[in-house]
Every structure is written in structure tokens, then in C-alpha cells.
Scaffold this motif. Structure first.
Motif, mmCIF file in Angstrom:
data_model
loop_
_atom_site.group_PDB
_atom_site.id
_atom_site.type_symbol
_atom_site.label_atom_id
_atom_site.label_comp_id
_atom_site.label_asym_id
_atom_site.label_seq_id
_atom_site.Cartn_x
_atom_site.Cartn_y
_atom_site.Cartn_z
ATOM 1 N N UNK A 48 -32.208 108.323 -82.458
ATOM 2 C CA UNK A 48 -31.705 107.037 -82.956
ATOM 3 C C UNK A 48 -32.621 106.372 -83.969
ATOM 4 N N UNK A 49 -33.929 106.657 -83.875
ATOM 5 C CA UNK A 49 -34.882 106.007 -84.775
ATOM 6 C C UNK A 49 -35.918 107.015 -85.264
ATOM 7 N N UNK A 50 -36.384 106.797 -86.485
ATOM 8 C CA UNK A 50 -37.536 107.548 -86.968
ATOM 9 C C UNK A 50 -38.761 107.140 -86.157
ATOM 10 N N UNK A 51 -39.793 107.993 -86.079
ATOM 11 C CA UNK A 51 -40.947 107.696 -85.222
ATOM 12 C C UNK A 51 -41.576 106.330 -85.475
ATOM 13 N N UNK A 52 -41.717 105.948 -86.738
ATOM 14 C CA UNK A 52 -42.337 104.657 -87.044
ATOM 15 C C UNK A 52 -41.528 103.492 -86.513
ATOM 16 N N UNK A 53 -40.199 103.556 -86.645
ATOM 17 C CA UNK A 53 -39.344 102.479 -86.164
ATOM 18 C C UNK A 53 -39.312 102.456 -84.639
ATOM 19 N N UNK A 54 -39.311 103.630 -84.014
ATOM 20 C CA UNK A 54 -39.316 103.693 -82.552
ATOM 21 C C UNK A 54 -40.581 103.055 -81.973
ATOM 22 N N UNK A 55 -41.717 103.330 -82.601
ATOM 23 C CA UNK A 55 -42.975 102.744 -82.145
ATOM 24 C C UNK A 55 -42.980 101.240 -82.357
ATOM 25 N N UNK A 56 -42.385 100.795 -83.450
ATOM 26 C CA UNK A 56 -42.311 99.356 -83.715
ATOM 27 C C UNK A 56 -41.496 98.655 -82.627
ATOM 28 N N UNK A 57 -40.361 99.218 -82.278
ATOM 29 C CA UNK A 57 -39.532 98.632 -81.223
ATOM 30 C C UNK A 57 -40.304 98.553 -79.907
ATOM 31 N N UNK A 58 -41.005 99.638 -79.570
ATOM 32 C CA UNK A 58 -41.753 99.672 -78.314
ATOM 33 C C UNK A 58 -42.780 98.548 -78.255
ATOM 34 N N UNK A 59 -43.490 98.324 -79.346
ATOM 35 C CA UNK A 59 -44.516 97.278 -79.385
ATOM 36 C C UNK A 59 -43.885 95.886 -79.329
ATOM 37 N N UNK A 60 -42.726 95.721 -79.965
ATOM 38 C CA UNK A 60 -42.027 94.432 -79.906
ATOM 39 C C UNK A 60 -41.602 94.109 -78.476
ATOM 40 N N UNK A 61 -41.070 95.108 -77.769
ATOM 41 C CA UNK A 61 -40.679 94.903 -76.369
ATOM 42 C C UNK A 61 -41.866 94.420 -75.535
ATOM 43 N N UNK A 62 -43.023 95.023 -75.755
ATOM 44 C CA UNK A 62 -44.200 94.690 -74.970
ATOM 45 C C UNK A 62 -44.662 93.252 -75.217
ATOM 46 N N UNK A 63 -44.538 92.791 -76.458
ATOM 47 C CA UNK A 63 -45.059 91.476 -76.826
ATOM 48 C C UNK A 63 -44.160 90.326 -76.381
ATOM 49 N N UNK A 64 -42.862 90.553 -76.263
ATOM 50 C CA UNK A 64 -41.919 89.467 -75.992
ATOM 51 C C UNK A 64 -42.033 88.965 -74.559
ATOM 52 N N UNK A 65 -41.869 87.651 -74.400
ATOM 53 C CA UNK A 65 -41.813 87.060 -73.058
ATOM 54 C C UNK A 65 -40.416 87.199 -72.467
ATOM 55 N N UNK A 66 -39.387 87.043 -73.307
ATOM 56 C CA UNK A 66 -37.996 87.173 -72.875
ATOM 57 C C UNK A 66 -37.272 88.141 -73.808
ATOM 58 N N UNK A 67 -36.515 89.059 -73.222
ATOM 59 C CA UNK A 67 -35.699 89.986 -73.987
ATOM 60 C C UNK A 67 -34.240 89.580 -73.839
ATOM 61 N N UNK A 68 -33.575 89.345 -74.958
ATOM 62 C CA UNK A 68 -32.178 88.933 -74.950
ATOM 63 C C UNK A 68 -31.284 90.172 -74.949
ATOM 64 N N UNK A 69 -30.508 90.351 -73.868
ATOM 65 C CA UNK A 69 -29.620 91.505 -73.725
ATOM 66 C C UNK A 69 -28.194 91.018 -73.535
#
Length: 395
Positions: free
Chosen positions: A161-182
Motif C-alpha cells: 500500500x505504501x512505499x517504504x518511506x511513506x510507511x515509515x512516516x505513517x508509523x512515526x505519526x501513529x506513535x506521536x499522536x495522543x488521539x487517533x481518529x478512526x
């Protein structure tokens, strides 16, 4: 609020404004007088920028930074094959937003997936609560179910679904967020399975625009002498469950005529060539044309292998079509009997034939679909989002 694209960003910003809490909405373009979006409308036309505005949000609240988006438009004309490469563009916009946060020091920052890594870091340094909008299912869940789908369909498909750079970016964003909107139960399930705590997730279903999607005429009893007109809208690929849908249609025989509307996935080309004359394939349509297509069919089907929501299902219901969706499709339905197990042609065929053999049920469920979809308008969505904002502000 900050996002370079569209998705839910404009509604998220408006929800904050309606609560009297919006400090600024950082975006690429905003189509209003005195804004870059309004200037560019003269060159690209109003349709191209129709989604870059929202009634009720004062233009002075929107702060534009159009240069990364305009650079991408120029790059895509010169360099072929990079249309779907957003990493550099989103990163440039995000770095600009992060600099603005240092000046404005908000209590809450809301960002969008792939576009807020540096902003989340900056918001953390100033002590702001960080909310992250997550349009996609978690990648671990996606890989798991797509691997199973390929095996069941007998397809050797490498799902990335994502190139490696974008996949890593998403992973780091998930870690930093206090709330994830789903957006849905399956969306929640994907993050829980990946190890995220329940209290970090805020579930809010998306919306359907009643101005664009509505029924032209009341449902009537269909002529049993003709096949049931079944409609699918979306990418015609494995992830949307097309191999299982085509297998189900073979079981239904002459009782059903299927229309597929959308871009064709390479992995399904062989199946589409052998589908027969009871399957019609159409290219993507404008929203105006698509509403007419909805109106000319009896039942909608979205047999997704994995879908965090599924806008098209609510669009179809708004236009008076009963919907058949899978348990891995996040779109809400009036009753759980409208769902079938994912990757299961037999269950799909049984549900389709239920409507093919009982046209009175089609009319009954059409009325139910219209009433149900009316609950999911943008006003309801923003009210739910304001609940999230109030929750994090109080905390």
C-alpha cells in the motif's frame, strides 16, 4: 488544524470553528475571495477546486501554503510515473506547518495522515494535545487480510500500500499522536490488533453529502421478468473483493446483471475478460453521472476485503439502493444482516439472490436505506467531532 489535501480536513476545521475554538486552518488552497484557491480557480475551473472550500468557515481562518502542491503539479507533467508519490510534497507542507505552530502555540493540534509528522513533534514540544486523522486501516492488518485474499482467490499479488518511506512516516505519526481518529469497527480492530491502547482511539463515522446524493423517485416493485440490476463502484481490484464478487455472479446466473464502475486493477484483467455479457464494466464517472447510475440500479454491493469506511455505500443508500457490504467494510448499515463474511462468494451469492427473488424486499430496503443514510450528514459528523475536541480540551 492542518492538512495539505482534502479528506475530512475542511469538516474538521469547520467543527472547531463552530465550537469557537479554531485558531487557524493550515491548508494548501482555500477557494474563497482573496485566497490563492480563488485565483487558481480561473485556470483550473470551479470543479477542480470545489472540494477546497466549506460553507461556514471564514476565509480569514484559512492560511494557505500552496507551493508544494503547485510544484507537484508541475513535476507530474515533466516526470512520468510519480503521480502517486506524495512524500516530498507532504513533508514540505508539514515542515512549514511545524514552523507556524511554534508561533501560534495551540492547546490542540489536529493533523492528517502522511502530512503531520514534524507538526506532531512541534506540537509535543509546546505541550499541545495531538490528534491524528487516520484514513487507512493499520498496515499490519492490511497485509494480513490481503495475503489471505490473494491465497483464496488464487492470485499471486504483492500488496504494497505504501512505499517504504511513506510507511515509515505513517508509523512515526501513529506513535506521536495522543488521539487517533478512526471511522469504524473494522478500523478500530486493525489498530487494536497492532497493539494500540483502546483509550487512544476515537471512533467517528464519516458522512454523505445530501446535496450531491439523493433519490430521484420512490422505490417501486421491479419487474421480475428482468435481471436484478446490481452495482459496484470503486477500484476494480482484489482489495475491493472483485474476484469473489465475480464468482458470486457466476452462481447467480441470468438472475443478475452486474455493473462495475471504476478504474481496473491489473490483477483482475483476466477475470474481467472472462466475466461474460452479464457483467458490464464502466470507467470512473463524475459525481453527477454517478448519481444517475445509482438511480438506474436496484442494489449496491461493496464486497471489500479491507475498507476503513466505504463512502460509496452511503452514497448508494442515499440514492435509494439497499447495500450489501462485508464485515471488513467500515460503512454503517441499517442491520447487520446487510453484511456478509469477506472473501466468501457463496455468502455474497446468497444475499444477492435474496433480492433477485424478492423484489418487494428490494423496495422495502430501498426506503430503509434512504432513511438510514440521512443520519450520516456533515452536520452530524461535525457534532461528533466537537465531542472529541471538548474531550481533549477538558483533559
Amino acid at each position: 488544524m492542518a492538512y495539505s489535501g482534502v479528506h475530512q480536513a475542511f469538516q474538521l476545521a469547520l467543527a472547531a470553528h463552530e465550537d469557537g475554538a479554531l485558531q487557524a486552518f493550515y491548508c494548501s488552497l482555500y477557494n474563497a475571495p482573496g485566497k490563492w484557491g480563488h485565483v487558481l480557480e480561473r485556470f483550473f475551473g470551479p470543479k477542480a477546486l470545489a472540494s477546497r472550500q466549506v460553507a461556514g468557515l471564514p476565509p480569514e481562518k484559512a492560511v494557505e501554503f500552496p507551493w508544494p502542491l503547485l510544484w507537484k503539479a508541475l513535476r507530474d507533467k515533466v516526470v512520468k510515473g510519480r503521480t502517486n508519490d506524495w512524500l516530498e510534497v507532504n513533508d514540505a507542507f508539514d515542515r512549514w506547518t511545524a514552523r507556524q505552530l511554534k508561533k501560534s502555540a495551540p492547546r490542540v493540534f489536529v493533523g492528517g495522515e502522511t502530512c503531520d509528522l514534524h507538526s506532531l513533534e512541534a506540537a509535543g514540544r509546546i505541550g499541545a494535545v495531538r490528534v491524528h486523522d487516520c484514513p487507512q486501516l493499520h498496515s499490519l492488518f492490511l497485509h494480513e487480510v490481503m495475503k489471505e485474499a490473494g491465497e483464496r482467490a488464487g492470485m499471486d499479488v504483492k500488496f504494497t500500500p505504501d512505499l517504504p518511506g511513506m510507511a515509515e512516516r505513517k508509523r512515526r505519526e501513529y506513535e506521536l499522536a495522543d488521539k487517533l481518529l478512526i471511522y469504524s469497527d473494522v478500523h478500530r480492530r486493525s489498530f487494536l490488533r497492532a497493539g494500540f491502547a483502546e483509550d487512544r482511539l476515537f471512533q467517528c463515522p464519516l458522512w454523505v453529502d445530501p446535496v450531491l446524493w439523493f433519490r430521484d423517485k420512490p422505490a417501486g416493485l421491479a419487474d421480475l421478468s428482468r435481471p436484478l440490476r446490481l452495482l459496484f463502484v470503486g477500484s476494480i481490484n482484489l482489495r475491493k473483493g472483485i474476484p469473489f464478487l465475480l464468482a458470486a455472479i457466476r452462481q447467480c446466473g441470468k438472475a443478475v446483471q452486474l455493473t462495475l464502475v471504476g478504474p481496473r486493477g491489473e490483477e483482475c484483467e483476466g477475470l474481467l475478460r472472462d466475466a461474460g455479457d452479464h457483467v458490464q464494466i464502466m470507467p470512473p464517472q463524475t459525481k453527477a453521472d454517478l448519481r444517475l447510475t445509482y438511480s438506474s440500479h436496484d442494489v449496491f454491493v461493496l464486497p471489500s476485503v479491507a475498507d476503513s469506511f466505504g463512502f460509496v455505500s452511503l452514497e448508494a443508500m442515499s440514492c435509494g439502493l439497499p447495500a450489501i457490504v462485508t464485515e471488513n467494510c467500515g460503512a454503517p448499515v441499517p442491520d447487520e444482516s446487510w453484511r456478509v463474511p469477506p472473501m466468501n462468494a457463496d455468502a455474497l451469492a446468497a444475499r444477492i439472490m435474496l433480492y433477485a427473488l424478492d423484489r418487494a424486499l428490494v423496495a422495502q430496503h430501498a426506503d430503509l436505506a434512504v432513511r438510514f443514510a440521512a443520519q450520516f450528514g456533515p452536520t452530524t459528523y461535525r457534532r461528533n467531532i466537537r465531542g472529541l475536541y471538548q474531550q481533549v480540551l477538558e483533559a
